[in-house]
Design a protein around this motif. Structure first.
Motif, PDB file in Angstrom:
ATOM      1  N   ALA A 330     -55.173  -3.964 117.240  1.00 23.08           N
ATOM      2  CA  ALA A 330     -54.461  -3.555 116.037  1.00 23.08           C
ATOM      3  C   ALA A 330     -53.188  -2.854 116.482  1.00 23.08           C
ATOM      4  CB  ALA A 330     -55.304  -2.617 115.189  1.00 23.08           C
ATOM      5  N   ALA A 331     -52.163  -3.026 115.714  1.00 23.05           N
ATOM      6  CA  ALA A 331     -50.889  -2.425 116.079  1.00 23.05           C
ATOM      7  C   ALA A 331     -50.530  -1.317 115.093  1.00 23.05           C
ATOM      8  CB  ALA A 331     -49.787  -3.482 116.075  1.00 23.05           C
ATOM      9  N   SER A 332     -49.655  -0.449 115.527  1.00 22.17           N
ATOM     10  CA  SER A 332     -49.148   0.571 114.625  1.00 22.17           C
ATOM     11  C   SER A 332     -48.378  -0.087 113.492  1.00 22.17           C
ATOM     12  CB  SER A 332     -48.241   1.537 115.379  1.00 22.17           C
ATOM     13  OG  SER A 332     -48.996   2.349 116.247  1.00 22.17           O
ATOM     14  N   THR A 333     -48.368   0.561 112.360  1.00 20.00           N
ATOM     15  CA  THR A 333     -47.738  -0.022 111.184  1.00 20.00           C
ATOM     16  C   THR A 333     -46.650   0.904 110.658  1.00 20.00           C
ATOM     17  OG1 THR A 333     -49.916  -0.858 110.571  1.00 20.00           O
ATOM     18  CG2 THR A 333     -48.191  -0.995 108.910  1.00 20.00           C
ATOM     19  N   ILE A 334     -45.560   0.305 110.272  1.00 18.25           N
ATOM     20  CA  ILE A 334     -44.522   1.076 109.595  1.00 18.25           C
ATOM     21  C   ILE A 334     -44.354   0.508 108.201  1.00 18.25           C
ATOM     22  CG2 ILE A 334     -42.093   1.703 109.578  1.00 18.25           C
ATOM     23  CD1 ILE A 334     -42.115   1.625 112.575  1.00 18.25           C
ATOM     24  N   LEU A 335     -44.563   1.336 107.220  1.00 19.26           N
ATOM     25  CA  LEU A 335     -44.530   0.865 105.842  1.00 19.26           C
ATOM     26  C   LEU A 335     -43.154   1.059 105.231  1.00 19.26           C
ATOM     27  CD1 LEU A 335     -47.868   2.555 104.836  1.00 19.26           C
ATOM     28  CD2 LEU A 335     -47.505   0.102 105.143  1.00 19.26           C
ATOM     29  N   PRO A 336     -42.741   0.117 104.429  1.00 18.61           N
ATOM     30  CA  PRO A 336     -41.437   0.246 103.782  1.00 18.61           C
ATOM     31  C   PRO A 336     -41.449   1.345 102.714  1.00 18.61           C
ATOM     32  CG  PRO A 336     -42.592  -1.652 102.933  1.00 18.61           C
ATOM     33  CD  PRO A 336     -43.435  -1.114 104.055  1.00 18.61           C
ATOM     34  N   THR A 337     -40.302   1.869 102.451  1.00 19.02           N
ATOM     35  CA  THR A 337     -40.173   2.884 101.415  1.00 19.02           C
ATOM     36  C   THR A 337     -39.239   2.363 100.329  1.00 19.02           C
ATOM     37  OG1 THR A 337     -38.267   3.847 102.508  1.00 19.02           O
ATOM     38  CG2 THR A 337     -40.412   4.764 103.073  1.00 19.02           C
ATOM     39  N   SER A 338     -39.198   3.069  99.236  1.00 18.33           N
ATOM     40  CA  SER A 338     -38.256   2.658  98.191  1.00 18.33           C
ATOM     41  C   SER A 338     -37.666   3.899  97.537  1.00 18.33           C
ATOM     42  CB  SER A 338     -38.963   1.799  97.147  1.00 18.33           C
ATOM     43  OG  SER A 338     -40.087   2.492  96.638  1.00 18.33           O
ATOM     44  N   LEU A 339     -36.452   3.752  97.085  1.00 17.46           N
ATOM     45  CA  LEU A 339     -35.775   4.891  96.478  1.00 17.46           C
ATOM     46  C   LEU A 339     -36.065   4.926  94.981  1.00 17.46           C
ATOM     47  CD1 LEU A 339     -33.712   7.178  97.111  1.00 17.46           C
ATOM     48  CD2 LEU A 339     -31.951   5.601  96.288  1.00 17.46           C
ATOM     49  N   VAL A 340     -36.499   6.072  94.508  1.00 19.76           N
ATOM     50  CA  VAL A 340     -36.763   6.236  93.084  1.00 19.76           C
ATOM     51  C   VAL A 340     -35.678   7.157  92.519  1.00 19.76           C
ATOM     52  CG1 VAL A 340     -38.412   6.981  91.357  1.00 19.76           C
ATOM     53  CG2 VAL A 340     -39.219   6.038  93.522  1.00 19.76           C
ATOM     54  N   ILE A 341     -34.914   6.626  91.607  1.00 17.98           N
ATOM     55  CA  ILE A 341     -33.779   7.399  91.115  1.00 17.98           C
ATOM     56  C   ILE A 341     -34.129   8.123  89.824  1.00 17.98           C
ATOM     57  CG2 ILE A 341     -31.394   7.254  90.291  1.00 17.98           C
ATOM     58  CD1 ILE A 341     -31.112   4.829  92.174  1.00 17.98           C
ATOM     59  N   ARG A 342     -33.959   9.428  89.854  1.00 19.60           N
ATOM     60  CA  ARG A 342     -34.234  10.222  88.662  1.00 19.60           C
ATOM     61  C   ARG A 342     -33.091  11.206  88.442  1.00 19.60           C
ATOM     62  NH1 ARG A 342     -39.493  10.803  91.037  1.00 19.60           N
ATOM     63  NH2 ARG A 342     -40.945   9.198  90.301  1.00 19.60           N
ATOM     64  N   ALA A 343     -33.357  12.209  87.638  1.00 28.24           N
ATOM     65  CA  ALA A 343     -32.263  13.059  87.154  1.00 28.24           C
ATOM     66  C   ALA A 343     -31.598  13.952  88.214  1.00 28.24           C
ATOM     67  CB  ALA A 343     -32.783  13.953  86.024  1.00 28.24           C
ATOM     68  N   SER A 344     -32.302  14.234  89.295  1.00 29.89           N
ATOM     69  CA  SER A 344     -31.789  15.266  90.198  1.00 29.89           C
ATOM     70  C   SER A 344     -30.511  14.879  90.934  1.00 29.89           C
ATOM     71  CB  SER A 344     -32.851  15.660  91.225  1.00 29.89           C
ATOM     72  OG  SER A 344     -33.036  14.619  92.160  1.00 29.89           O
ATOM     73  N   CYS A 345     -30.141  13.615  90.880  1.00 30.27           N
ATOM     74  CA  CYS A 345     -28.806  13.287  91.363  1.00 30.27           C
ATOM     75  C   CYS A 345     -28.201  12.285  90.409  1.00 30.27           C
ATOM     76  CB  CYS A 345     -28.789  12.809  92.806  1.00 30.27           C
ATOM     77  SG  CYS A 345     -29.689  11.344  93.156  1.00 30.27           S
ATOM     78  N   GLY A 346     -27.802  12.793  89.315  1.00 29.67           N
ATOM     79  CA  GLY A 346     -27.221  11.943  88.274  1.00 29.67           C
ATOM     80  C   GLY A 346     -25.930  11.307  88.754  1.00 29.67           C
ATOM     81  N   ALA A 347     -25.309  10.515  87.908  1.00 31.16           N
ATOM     82  CA  ALA A 347     -24.091   9.804  88.297  1.00 31.16           C
ATOM     83  C   ALA A 347     -22.853  10.624  87.995  1.00 31.16           C
ATOM     84  CB  ALA A 347     -24.029   8.461  87.589  1.00 31.16           C
ATOM     85  N   LYS A 348     -23.074  11.882  87.634  1.00 38.58           N
ATOM     86  CA  LYS A 348     -21.951  12.705  87.199  1.00 38.58           C
ATOM     87  C   LYS A 348     -20.872  12.839  88.249  1.00 38.58           C
ATOM     88  CE  LYS A 348     -24.919  15.267  84.129  1.00 38.58           C
ATOM     89  NZ  LYS A 348     -25.758  16.433  83.994  1.00 38.58           N
ATOM     90  N   MET A 349     -21.311  13.089  89.440  1.00 39.03           N
ATOM     91  CA  MET A 349     -20.354  13.298  90.517  1.00 39.03           C
ATOM     92  C   MET A 349     -19.443  12.092  90.667  1.00 39.03           C
ATOM     93  SD  MET A 349     -19.371  15.487  92.648  1.00 39.03           S
ATOM     94  CE  MET A 349     -20.732  16.673  92.570  1.00 39.03           C
ATOM     95  N   LEU A 350     -20.052  10.938  90.523  1.00 40.09           N
ATOM     96  CA  LEU A 350     -19.266   9.724  90.634  1.00 40.09           C
ATOM     97  C   LEU A 350     -18.164   9.716  89.570  1.00 40.09           C
ATOM     98  CD1 LEU A 350     -18.989   7.041  92.079  1.00 40.09           C
ATOM     99  CD2 LEU A 350     -20.570   6.035  90.445  1.00 40.09           C
ATOM    100  N   GLN A 351     -18.581  10.073  88.386  1.00 38.38           N
ATOM    101  CA  GLN A 351     -17.603  10.101  87.302  1.00 38.38           C
ATOM    102  C   GLN A 351     -16.513  11.118  87.589  1.00 38.38           C
ATOM    103  OE1 GLN A 351     -20.080  10.816  83.925  1.00 38.38           O
ATOM    104  NE2 GLN A 351     -20.934   8.735  83.929  1.00 38.38           N
TER     105      GLN A 351
END
Lengths: 355, 355
Positions: A330-351
DNA sequence: ATAGTTATTGCAATCGATTGCATTTTGGTT
DNA sequence: AACCAAAATGCAATCGATTGCAATAACTAT
């Protein structure tokens, strides 16, 4: 005549054993043993008869005896960094979620889960645990700073799987998330929102966190931003130490517009400290965490974070362990991650930037 | 001549047994057995000699065999409501903290902790667990809705201790916090701050929550305020259900100036929902929780809450269980709670009133 | 020296299951 | 009816410790 029953005593739970069933059924113990585990040697008719008798008398086999005979334990140890002292610990909900999934996976395989807490000051604990052979294998959740001990142990003890970062000179199997790429994605997201001065909050001396830090640096550089050591805040695991480190960071008055926190717990603590000093998330500073614990979504503001699939992780760990137990590779496993976007970094800065 | 050693095989872990030590020492197994457990029958000199040999050869005794012989397991089952499905569960950090303390208490007594997860849909689980006699006793954390099953079991199975509310017709030992008085204190605090329209958030059909609700009602009435059923929001345990219930409550547009939440988790979720609808805690509404989980202090705003002493609780549970195992009498315990005042219900309201 | 204690140690049964091999039962064939 | 193969069951050893009782060794006092 009539059917004979073993009366169960006053305590309610009769101590029915196999020999009792044998005499009730008028057969030998061997036959009972074989009948109960559906050994085809036993006649269909007797088999069902015996099973019925066993059932009626509430027979359950004694696992100690069976395991002794079979030379196994039917148990897997789960070693857990359960830290709960006031000044040294935060019960990371991430661990509990992991534990739940492990319990499921092991139960499915009819193994028991023996839980061992291991504190920061007891590196021998793990070794003793293995020496006592109470379990057929060991799952370690979070190598944190113990990887030297674990590694030494792994050279002579095979059925050992560790949750955490895969490190270079490692003799043991690990299952872990893709910390590096998870961090890259998170920081890229911040960059995409227009942030330039992105701080890193976490203790990069821990293996997993180190990988997240590496991803952070890589993403920064890739965006053409020069990494600034002053933007790194080394946040320890204990609450007081964490607050102190964060306040110290703020006291330096270094300008920053976003934080990549190495875990949700760190992110939550940071938001709290910021709030007390009048810095609002996400208005003044954007925040991204790591883990996606249940509370991330329930926090105020809801936390943007890198999600680790704990269920998959637990499954992979148990599978790897059983491979080892069966002698399969058996080999070591690396699992993928995913980004979950919520309020704590809104798009305001971009604007703001584009305005 | 020279000292003989058992060579341990390639795997590193020699399977040294007592008979091996016996032959190495030139004595019988009985003598080894007695020597190792400091039986005074054995001569001081031989005893130390045997111990040394055992030590040198890395002998550890086989617990299965011993337990079989002694008719015990050396293990305590901890039954745990580990709910982690997306739509049905929240991993309450409270449980993990409790688990940590239980692990400590049991380890001190040299007992192993066997962890059993039990889902909402499997009431048989508990019964089977007991029938299989894998452990010498059972600790149940949180009776929630299972008290009927537990009660039935308790009539025929003695070594069982449950964390939770003490209920009238209960055959089992419980250890729990003083939910009623904790709630009274919390609500009195809100009243003292000048709040009159205090909402209750929680599912009072659960035993513990029911007691907290009773305390809430009592404190309200004692303050000369007429209880208003419209101010009660029945919040289920799952996240989506909880949000829905809270939003439903807000949609009714009933005026309220404070919330007593039946648990910190509920409080946290409530603050989040309120925030999304522009209601700020503590500015617009005061909030008090229950539990004092680690995160309560780290939340934004930090949570005023009723603290349960989990360490004491764990200790009391284990002590009660061992009393039963030893045949000693033991009574159910109700632990005192204390109110921890933090930012979520500041004194602002009081000032408003007095101004 | 000798009987009488007392301090040590060993024998063998026991805990409750599993399993290789021997044995009995059953069934089929001529 | 006799015999053989196949199916079903039982015997007894085994897993690794513990412990009551018997046996031996070491002293003590006369």
């Amino acid at each position: 005549m009539g059917i004979k029953y073993l009366t169960d005593g006053h305590r309610g739970m009769a101590n029915v054993k196999m020999s009792d069933i044998a005499s009730l059924a008028g057969v030998s113990e061997s036959t009972v043993s074989r009948a109960l585990c559906d050994n085809p040697l036993i006649n269909e008719a007797t088999r069902t008869r015996i099973k019925k008798i066993a059932e009626e008398n509430g027979y359950v086999l004694d696992l100690r005896a069976r395991n002794l005979r079979l030379q196994k334990t039917g148990t897997i140890s789960v070693v857990f960094p359960l830290l709960h002292e006031v000044d040294s610990g935060i019960s990371d909900p991430f661990f509990l979620e992991m534990l739940g999934h492990l319990a499921d996976e092991l139960a499915e395989r009819h193994y028991d889960l023996l839980l061992h807490k291991i504190g920061p000051g007891e590196p021998r604990g793990l070794i003793d645990l293995v020496n006592e052979r109470r379990s057929d294998g060991v799952l370690v959740i979070g190598q944190s700073t113990q990887n030297a001990v674990i590694n030494e142990l792994a050279t002579r003890y095979e059925p050992l799987v560790v949750w955490g970062a895969a490190l270079p000179d490692q003799h043991y199997l690990t299952v872990g998330s893709d910390n590096y790429n998870g961090a890259v994605t998170a920081v890229q997201h911040l960059v995409g929102l227009g942030h330039r001065r992105i701080a890193f909050f976490g203790d990069k001396t821990l293996p997993e966190i180190g990988q997240r830090y590496a991803g952070y640096v890589a993403a920064i550089e890739q965006a053409g931003i020069a990494p600034n050591p002053a933007l790194e805040c080394r946040v320890p695991f204990d609450r007081l130490g964490a607050r102190k480190a964060m306040n110290g960071f703020l006291d330096q008055h270094i300008a920053f517009d976003a934080v990549f926190a190495a875990s949700d717990l760190v992110a939550i603590a940071a938001i709290n400290v910021f709030d007390q000093r009048g810095i609002k998330v996400p208005v003044d500073v954007a925040m991204v965490g790591f883990d996606d614990i249940m509370l991330a979504a329930a926090y105020t503001p809801a936390l943007t974070t890198v999600r680790q699939d704990i269920g998959q992780g637990a499954k992979a760990m148990v599978e790897a362990l059983f491979s080892r137990l069966n002698g399969t590779q058996a080999a070591s496993t690396i699992l993928p991650t995913s980004l979950v976007i919520r309020a704590s970094c809104g798009a305001k800065m971009l604007q703001n930037k584009s305005a």
